[in-house]
Scaffold this motif. Structure first.
Motif, mmCIF file in Angstrom:
data_model
loop_
_atom_site.group_PDB
_atom_site.id
_atom_site.type_symbol
_atom_site.label_atom_id
_atom_site.label_comp_id
_atom_site.label_asym_id
_atom_site.label_seq_id
_atom_site.Cartn_x
_atom_site.Cartn_y
_atom_site.Cartn_z
ATOM 1 N N THR A 156 0.840 -1.196 0.000
ATOM 2 C CA THR A 156 0.000 0.000 0.000
ATOM 3 C C THR A 156 0.875 1.245 0.000
ATOM 4 O O THR A 156 1.758 1.398 0.843
ATOM 5 C CB THR A 156 -0.912 0.016 1.239
ATOM 6 N N THR A 157 0.636 2.121 -0.949
ATOM 7 C CA THR A 157 1.431 3.344 -1.038
ATOM 8 C C THR A 157 0.940 4.380 -0.025
ATOM 9 O O THR A 157 -0.178 4.286 0.503
ATOM 10 C CB THR A 157 1.335 3.955 -2.443
ATOM 11 N N ASP A 158 1.777 5.382 0.216
ATOM 12 C CA ASP A 158 1.368 6.475 1.092
ATOM 13 C C ASP A 158 0.090 7.127 0.579
ATOM 14 O O ASP A 158 -0.819 7.446 1.363
ATOM 15 C CB ASP A 158 2.455 7.541 1.176
ATOM 16 N N GLU A 159 0.022 7.310 -0.726
ATOM 17 C CA GLU A 159 -1.133 7.983 -1.322
ATOM 18 C C GLU A 159 -2.403 7.153 -1.148
ATOM 19 O O GLU A 159 -3.487 7.706 -0.868
ATOM 20 C CB GLU A 159 -0.883 8.245 -2.814
ATOM 21 N N GLU A 160 -2.291 5.830 -1.298
ATOM 22 C CA GLU A 160 -3.465 4.970 -1.128
ATOM 23 C C GLU A 160 -3.937 4.967 0.320
ATOM 24 O O GLU A 160 -5.144 5.030 0.589
ATOM 25 C CB GLU A 160 -3.127 3.543 -1.593
ATOM 26 N N TRP A 161 -3.003 4.883 1.246
ATOM 27 C CA TRP A 161 -3.356 4.932 2.663
ATOM 28 C C TRP A 161 -4.081 6.235 2.986
ATOM 29 O O TRP A 161 -5.142 6.247 3.622
ATOM 30 C CB TRP A 161 -2.089 4.787 3.511
ATOM 31 N N ARG A 162 -3.513 7.331 2.531
ATOM 32 C CA ARG A 162 -4.088 8.636 2.845
ATOM 33 C C ARG A 162 -5.447 8.838 2.185
ATOM 34 O O ARG A 162 -6.322 9.506 2.744
ATOM 35 C CB ARG A 162 -3.115 9.752 2.430
ATOM 36 N N ARG A 163 -5.628 8.276 0.998
ATOM 37 C CA ARG A 163 -6.919 8.409 0.321
ATOM 38 C C ARG A 163 -8.025 7.729 1.131
ATOM 39 O O ARG A 163 -9.093 8.303 1.351
ATOM 40 C CB ARG A 163 -6.869 7.808 -1.084
ATOM 41 N N VAL A 164 -7.774 6.511 1.589
ATOM 42 C CA VAL A 164 -8.789 5.792 2.366
ATOM 43 C C VAL A 164 -9.085 6.519 3.671
ATOM 44 O O VAL A 164 -10.248 6.729 4.039
ATOM 45 C CB VAL A 164 -8.344 4.337 2.641
ATOM 46 N N LEU A 165 -8.043 6.933 4.368
ATOM 47 C CA LEU A 165 -8.259 7.646 5.635
ATOM 48 C C LEU A 165 -8.909 9.002 5.402
ATOM 49 O O LEU A 165 -9.721 9.458 6.223
ATOM 50 C CB LEU A 165 -6.931 7.815 6.374
ATOM 51 N N SER A 166 -8.579 9.645 4.302
ATOM 52 C CA SER A 166 -9.131 10.958 4.009
ATOM 53 C C SER A 166 -10.644 10.892 3.807
ATOM 54 O O SER A 166 -11.394 11.732 4.322
ATOM 55 C CB SER A 166 -8.464 11.540 2.755
ATOM 56 N N ILE A 167 -11.102 9.895 3.053
ATOM 57 C CA ILE A 167 -12.539 9.755 2.801
ATOM 58 C C ILE A 167 -13.250 9.166 4.006
ATOM 59 O O ILE A 167 -14.262 9.696 4.477
ATOM 60 C CB ILE A 167 -12.786 8.879 1.555
ATOM 61 N N ASN A 168 -12.723 8.073 4.541
ATOM 62 C CA ASN A 168 -13.442 7.307 5.555
ATOM 63 C C ASN A 168 -13.385 7.890 6.959
ATOM 64 O O ASN A 168 -14.313 7.692 7.749
ATOM 65 C CB ASN A 168 -12.911 5.874 5.614
ATOM 66 N N LEU A 169 -12.303 8.581 7.296
ATOM 67 C CA LEU A 169 -12.166 9.101 8.656
ATOM 68 C C LEU A 169 -12.169 10.631 8.691
ATOM 69 O O LEU A 169 -12.959 11.234 9.418
ATOM 70 C CB LEU A 169 -10.901 8.554 9.321
ATOM 71 N N ASP A 170 -11.306 11.249 7.881
ATOM 72 C CA ASP A 170 -11.321 12.715 7.830
ATOM 73 C C ASP A 170 -12.711 13.208 7.431
ATOM 74 O O ASP A 170 -13.247 14.151 8.024
ATOM 75 C CB ASP A 170 -10.308 13.245 6.817
ATOM 76 N N GLY A 171 -13.299 12.569 6.413
ATOM 77 C CA GLY A 171 -14.603 12.982 5.928
ATOM 78 C C GLY A 171 -15.682 12.887 6.979
ATOM 79 O O GLY A 171 -16.571 13.744 7.058
ATOM 80 N N VAL A 172 -15.606 11.852 7.815
ATOM 81 C CA VAL A 172 -16.581 11.710 8.899
ATOM 82 C C VAL A 172 -16.384 12.811 9.935
ATOM 83 O O VAL A 172 -17.356 13.420 10.409
ATOM 84 C CB VAL A 172 -16.481 10.316 9.543
#
Length: 276
Positions: free
Chosen positions: A125-141
């Motif tokens: 998993t790349t840094d960008e992929e990790w951050r994308r998931v956390l950005s949508i799923n956690l930051d977004g919440v």
């Protein structure tokens, strides 16, 4: 821009007190009559089912989604409103909440449903992929909760926030690798508890729902892998995935006066998956 659908109620309509309280038979009301709601990621899947259920329960609903074409089509189909938003952009969520409050006069219910998943081994998993998931799923919440709470805390009536977590916030799924998704959903569940504690005295309830495998587009893609499908179904006591419409009633409950003493709770709706 906001339409209201008055369909057959999903639950028996009961008159409520100031806490959403009791009807003629002393039972708390499951109705959402006149409540104003925003549902992120409401264009499809679980979000769409929640929008339909809210409308059926008497609410005025606005779909918030990044996909304007699908979002407007779903809104027209169901009789909801639509506002374009991007949950990874806090300013976008602030503007969407302000739009709903201006159009409808208040924001009584906010559902943070938008999410994504990447099935990939952690070491790949790349840094960008990790951050994308956390950005949508956690930051977004978090951004959605914060925007909604600012509005609700300023209202005499308070409000209800419902976050869509996942059973993956409680367990590590198998056989598919998805560490980023699991971590993000565990974060959603604990964020829910933390915000519930902060805002309870202000009349804002915050709860979450943790679905198991649901027949959404993402799950159907995963089930095209026969090994995954076999494991998922064999690991679920009920032996099947849920329909999105089977998750929506939990959101109606948490949004309604029937759950007036619920805050900081996580409702697991997984066909029994986490009991094994």
């Amino acid at each position: 821009m906001v339409a209201t659908l008055r369909g057959r109620a999903a639950f028996r309509r009961l008159e409520g007190d100031e806490h959403g309280g009791k009807g003629a038979h002393g039972m708390p009301g499951f109705e959402l009559n006149g409540k104003n709601a925003l549902v992120t990621g409401g264009a499809r899947g679980i979000g769409k089912a929640i929008v339909a259920a809210f409308l059926e329960a008497g609410a005025n609903v606005v779909i918030g989604d990044r996909d304007e074409e699908t979002g407007t089509a779903t809104a027209a189909e169901l009789g909801a409103g639509f506002v374009r938003l991007d949950v990874t952009d806090s300013a976008s969520l602030d503007a969407a909440v302000a739009h709903v409050a201006a159009e409808l006069g208040s924001l009584d219910v906010h559902v943070n449903n938008a999410g994504t998943v990447i099935n990939k081994p952690a070491v790949d998993t790349t840094d960008e992929e990790w951050r994308r998931v956390l950005s949508i799923n956690l930051d977004g919440v978090f951004f959605g909760c914060r925007a909604a709470a600012k509005r609700m805390l300023a209202q005499d009536s308070g409000g209800s926030i419902v976050n869509i977590g996942s059973m993956s916030g409680h367990i590590a799924n198998h056989p598919q690798p998805q560490a980023s998704y699991n971590a993000s959903k565990a974060g959603v569940i604990h964020l829910t508890k933390s915000l519930a504690a902060e805002w309870a005295r202000g009349g804002v309830r915050v709860n979450s729902i943790s679905p198991g495998y649901v027949g959404t587009e993402l799950t159907k893609q995963g089930m095209s892998n026969e090994d995954w499908k076999k494991t998922w179904l064999e690991s679920t006591p009920m032996g099947r995935v849920a329909e999105p419409s089977e998750i929506a009633p939990a959101a109606v409950f948490l949004a309604s006066g029937a759950s007036s003493y619920f805050t900081g709770s996580d409702l697991v709706v997984d066909g029994g998956y986490t009991v094994w």
